[in-house]
Scaffold this active site. Sequence first.
Site, PDB file in Angstrom:
ATOM      1  N   CYS A 125      -5.248  12.416  12.548  1.00  0.00           N
ATOM      2  CA  CYS A 125      -6.021  11.176  12.529  1.00  0.00           C
ATOM      3  C   CYS A 125      -5.806  10.504  13.888  1.00  0.00           C
ATOM      4  O   CYS A 125      -5.242  11.087  14.800  1.00  0.00           O
ATOM      5  CB  CYS A 125      -5.568  10.289  11.376  1.00  0.00           C
ATOM      6  SG  CYS A 125      -3.860   9.852  11.518  1.00  0.00           S
ATOM      7  N   ARG A 135      -0.077  14.636  12.779  1.00  0.00           N
ATOM      8  CA  ARG A 135       0.315  14.506  11.373  1.00  0.00           C
ATOM      9  C   ARG A 135       0.556  15.858  10.692  1.00  0.00           C
ATOM     10  O   ARG A 135      -0.106  16.227   9.724  1.00  0.00           O
ATOM     11  CB  ARG A 135      -0.723  13.700  10.590  1.00  0.00           C
ATOM     12  CG  ARG A 135      -1.166  12.386  11.193  1.00  0.00           C
ATOM     13  CD  ARG A 135      -0.130  11.293  11.259  1.00  0.00           C
ATOM     14  NE  ARG A 135       0.335  10.796   9.993  1.00  0.00           N
ATOM     15  CZ  ARG A 135      -0.243   9.806   9.317  1.00  0.00           C
ATOM     16  NH1 ARG A 135      -1.345   9.284   9.747  1.00  0.00           N
ATOM     17  NH2 ARG A 135       0.269   9.378   8.186  1.00  0.00           N
ATOM     18  N   ARG A 180      -8.737  -0.517   4.146  1.00  0.00           N
ATOM     19  CA  ARG A 180      -7.937   0.525   3.486  1.00  0.00           C
ATOM     20  C   ARG A 180      -6.539  -0.018   3.160  1.00  0.00           C
ATOM     21  O   ARG A 180      -5.924   0.377   2.190  1.00  0.00           O
ATOM     22  CB  ARG A 180      -7.797   1.742   4.425  1.00  0.00           C
ATOM     23  CG  ARG A 180      -9.049   2.573   4.568  1.00  0.00           C
ATOM     24  CD  ARG A 180      -8.746   3.849   5.310  1.00  0.00           C
ATOM     25  NE  ARG A 180      -7.553   4.472   4.758  1.00  0.00           N
ATOM     26  CZ  ARG A 180      -6.776   5.321   5.438  1.00  0.00           C
ATOM     27  NH1 ARG A 180      -7.057   5.613   6.684  1.00  0.00           N
ATOM     28  NH2 ARG A 180      -5.728   5.864   4.883  1.00  0.00           N
ATOM     29  N   LYS A 215       0.846  -1.205   0.000  1.00  0.00           N
ATOM     30  CA  LYS A 215       0.000   0.000   0.000  1.00  0.00           C
ATOM     31  C   LYS A 215       0.877   1.250   0.000  1.00  0.00           C
ATOM     32  O   LYS A 215       0.661   2.178  -0.778  1.00  0.00           O
ATOM     33  CB  LYS A 215      -0.886   0.017   1.240  1.00  0.00           C
ATOM     34  CG  LYS A 215      -1.574   1.353   1.486  1.00  0.00           C
ATOM     35  CD  LYS A 215      -2.424   1.382   2.739  1.00  0.00           C
ATOM     36  CE  LYS A 215      -1.680   1.727   3.973  1.00  0.00           C
ATOM     37  NZ  LYS A 215      -1.462   3.158   4.190  1.00  0.00           N
ATOM     38  N   ASN A 216       1.896   1.275   0.878  1.00  0.00           N
ATOM     39  CA  ASN A 216       2.684   2.499   1.037  1.00  0.00           C
ATOM     40  C   ASN A 216       3.732   2.671  -0.045  1.00  0.00           C
ATOM     41  O   ASN A 216       4.485   3.641  -0.039  1.00  0.00           O
ATOM     42  CB  ASN A 216       3.317   2.547   2.435  1.00  0.00           C
ATOM     43  CG  ASN A 216       2.250   2.760   3.485  1.00  0.00           C
ATOM     44  OD1 ASN A 216       1.107   3.109   3.161  1.00  0.00           O
ATOM     45  ND2 ASN A 216       2.586   2.514   4.730  1.00  0.00           N
ATOM     46  N   ASP A 227       4.287   0.845  12.037  1.00  0.00           N
ATOM     47  CA  ASP A 227       3.079   0.220  11.484  1.00  0.00           C
ATOM     48  C   ASP A 227       2.903  -1.218  11.937  1.00  0.00           C
ATOM     49  O   ASP A 227       1.883  -1.839  11.629  1.00  0.00           O
ATOM     50  CB  ASP A 227       3.105   0.272   9.944  1.00  0.00           C
ATOM     51  CG  ASP A 227       2.941   1.684   9.439  1.00  0.00           C
ATOM     52  OD1 ASP A 227       3.193   1.919   8.251  1.00  0.00           O
ATOM     53  OD2 ASP A 227       2.574   2.569  10.249  1.00  0.00           O
TER      54      ASP A 227
HETATM   55  C1  EPZ Z   1       4.218   7.106   6.270  1.00  0.00           C
HETATM   56  O1  EPZ Z   1       3.433   8.145   6.824  1.00  0.00           O
HETATM   57  C2  EPZ Z   1       3.293   5.914   6.136  1.00  0.00           C
HETATM   58  N1  EPZ Z   1       2.206   6.233   5.213  1.00  0.00           N
HETATM   59  C3  EPZ Z   1       2.732   5.539   7.503  1.00  0.00           C
HETATM   60  O2  EPZ Z   1       1.926   4.372   7.352  1.00  0.00           O
HETATM   61  C4  EPZ Z   1       3.906   5.217   8.418  1.00  0.00           C
HETATM   62  O3  EPZ Z   1       3.419   4.935   9.712  1.00  0.00           O
HETATM   63  C5  EPZ Z   1       4.867   6.417   8.471  1.00  0.00           C
HETATM   64  O4  EPZ Z   1       5.288   6.760   7.145  1.00  0.00           O
HETATM   65  C6  EPZ Z   1       6.103   6.121   9.308  1.00  0.00           C
HETATM   66  O5  EPZ Z   1       6.775   5.015   8.790  1.00  0.00           O
HETATM   67  C7  EPZ Z   1       2.437   6.187   3.880  1.00  0.00           C
HETATM   68  O6  EPZ Z   1       3.548   5.903   3.445  1.00  0.00           O
HETATM   69  C8  EPZ Z   1       1.283   6.476   2.985  1.00  0.00           C
HETATM   70  P1  EPZ Z   1       6.227  10.413   8.469  1.00  0.00           P
HETATM   71  P2  EPZ Z   1       4.036   9.646   6.904  1.00  0.00           P
HETATM   72  O7  EPZ Z   1       6.162  11.689   7.711  1.00  0.00           O
HETATM   73  O8  EPZ Z   1       4.954   9.874   5.766  1.00  0.00           O
HETATM   74  C9  EPZ Z   1       6.234  13.800  11.820  1.00  0.00           C
HETATM   75  C10 EPZ Z   1       0.020   3.025   7.618  1.00  0.00           C
HETATM   76  O9  EPZ Z   1      -0.533   2.532   8.601  1.00  0.00           O
HETATM   77  N2  EPZ Z   1       6.114  14.780  10.727  1.00  0.00           N
HETATM   78  O10 EPZ Z   1       7.403   9.508   8.242  1.00  0.00           O
HETATM   79  O11 EPZ Z   1       2.897  10.567   7.102  1.00  0.00           O
HETATM   80  C11 EPZ Z   1       4.982  12.943  11.964  1.00  0.00           C
HETATM   81  O12 EPZ Z   1       4.025  13.633  12.759  1.00  0.00           O
HETATM   82  C12 EPZ Z   1       0.532   4.453   7.679  1.00  0.00           C
HETATM   83  O13 EPZ Z   1       0.213   2.413   6.532  1.00  0.00           O
HETATM   84  C13 EPZ Z   1       6.192  16.137  11.036  1.00  0.00           C
HETATM   85  O14 EPZ Z   1       6.348  16.516  12.196  1.00  0.00           O
HETATM   86  O15 EPZ Z   1       4.893   9.582   8.225  1.00  0.00           O
HETATM   87  C14 EPZ Z   1       5.491  11.708  12.644  1.00  0.00           C
HETATM   88  O16 EPZ Z   1       5.609  11.949  14.026  1.00  0.00           O
HETATM   89  C15 EPZ Z   1       0.260   5.095   9.026  1.00  0.00           C
HETATM   90  N3  EPZ Z   1       6.083  17.044  10.029  1.00  0.00           N
HETATM   91  C16 EPZ Z   1       6.901  11.548  12.048  1.00  0.00           C
HETATM   92  O17 EPZ Z   1       7.244  12.822  11.488  1.00  0.00           O
HETATM   93  C17 EPZ Z   1       5.916  16.652   8.725  1.00  0.00           C
HETATM   94  O18 EPZ Z   1       5.845  17.531   7.843  1.00  0.00           O
HETATM   95  C18 EPZ Z   1       7.016  10.497  10.941  1.00  0.00           C
HETATM   96  O19 EPZ Z   1       6.036  10.765  10.017  1.00  0.00           O
HETATM   97  C19 EPZ Z   1       5.833  15.273   8.427  1.00  0.00           C
HETATM   98  C20 EPZ Z   1       5.942  14.355   9.446  1.00  0.00           C
END
Ligand code: EPZ
Length: 423
Positions: free
Chosen positions: A122, A127, A402, A22-23, A310
């Site tokens: 969420c 996020r 999803r 998915k990701n 995840d």
């Molecule tokens: C990706 O989300 C995945 N989703 C998530 O999978 C996964 O949990 C996550 O990476 C971490 O591995 C997809 O790839 C579609 P991040 P993403 O940006 O990119 C903070 C699932 O269940 N952050 O790596 O949104 C954020 O709040 C989903 O399949 C900021 O502060 O995650 C978090 O604490 C859930 N500012 C950390 O970084 C930003 O601009 C990591 O988030 C962006 C992120």
Amino acid sequence: MASFVIRGGRVLQGEIRASGAKNSILPIMAASLLTRRECIIRDTPDLRDVGTMSRILTSVGAKVWVGTDAASGQRYLRILPDGLNTYEIPAELMAEMRSSIVLMGALLGRLGKVRVCRPGGCSIGTRPINFHLRGFEMLGARIRAEHGYIDAETTGLIGREMHLDFPSVTTTENLMMAAVFAEGTTVIKNAAKEPEIVDLQNFLNAMGARIVGAGLDTIRIVGTRTLGGVDHAVIPDRIEVGTYLVAGAITGGDVTVQNVVPEHLEAVTAKLGEAGAVLDVGRDHIRIRPGTRLRAVDFKTLPYPGFPTDMQPQAMAMACFAHGTSLITENIFDQRFAHADELMRMGASIEVGNRLAVVRGGGRLTGARVKATDLRAGAALVLAGLGAEGTTVVDPCYHIERGYERMEEKLRAVGASITKVNG
Ligand code: EPZ
């Protein structure tokens, strides 16, 4: 809303094939907008999020078809992105799927302009998207945020070196896509190293982009002028693989997951082995069998190649059945323990802090009606239901669908008692 009804106590036995990731497919579908030529994406999982992303691509003027390969039986997507007619993503579709944020990089790269609504938080945390927006600004885009919308615009992006505060997965993906047409070279330091980033690099390079370094700390993108078409198969879903291995561990079963890249989930298989399971790791499959009774182990979620966030809810479900006390530290998201309350409704003994959960395992869990707050929490509750005494109802199964293709069919095929019931 439909639910999954699980009758616990069955020992799972048999083979499950993992679907495409998915990701991986979601950013790759967004990346197809960077070209005018046809893109074929193979081993497409039948997921709600893929349907949502297809609707988003269609809403901006691309054409999307779903087919089934006669030889392999695998689904594929055929995307024709030459008819883009807007730079705005419909708010209702953005709200349905936060990961639609990856469209910003693709549309900024292709059209020089994009409008999205600020994606809400969420159930796993706030996020924010500040890293994404700052990266676009560093490439020369003008960002305007008002009335709940965000506009990014440029007359031409200029490549430069940037350092991410955190190895954010979709930020890395967004900046890779925005940079493919930027003038000069873009260097992303402290980039996310997940396998899905490598898959995106391979997809973009097959279109003619010039990217190196995905999977490492530093990714270099040399700007180019146009991209061609591509025919690409997405990598297997490492989180789905891990989820079904935990199902085998919880039920004391003998489960082989096929269509696996074992090195994509070494942190997970290492923990399963530490917990006492016996794992046979092949070239493209992993088999889990009972070893000693499940022992408590500690988990700390980290960016790849650390233990994936995840898989944290699924690890917590397993910890409920393990003998001893497990410490689970969630270092990635600030509110990713909602599933603990639901596990406690099944009799689990869990103390939850801000980033730390303490699970006293070894007790018996009893089936209950529990709430799926997001896809991984929902999956964890299904796993707990497999090991619990009696009947568990996980409601709604919408979240699970999803990110998990036909979970009830895959689990039934290895002996689980699980049915989807329309409520
Ligand atoms: C990706 O989300 C995945 N989703 C998530 O999978 C996964 O949990 C996550 O990476 C971490 O591995 C997809 O790839 C579609 P991040 P993403 O940006 O990119 C903070 C699932 O269940 N952050 O790596 O949104 C954020 O709040 C989903 O399949 C900021 O502060 O995650 C978090 O604490 C859930 N500012 C950390 O970084 C930003 O601009 C990591 O988030 C962006 C992120």
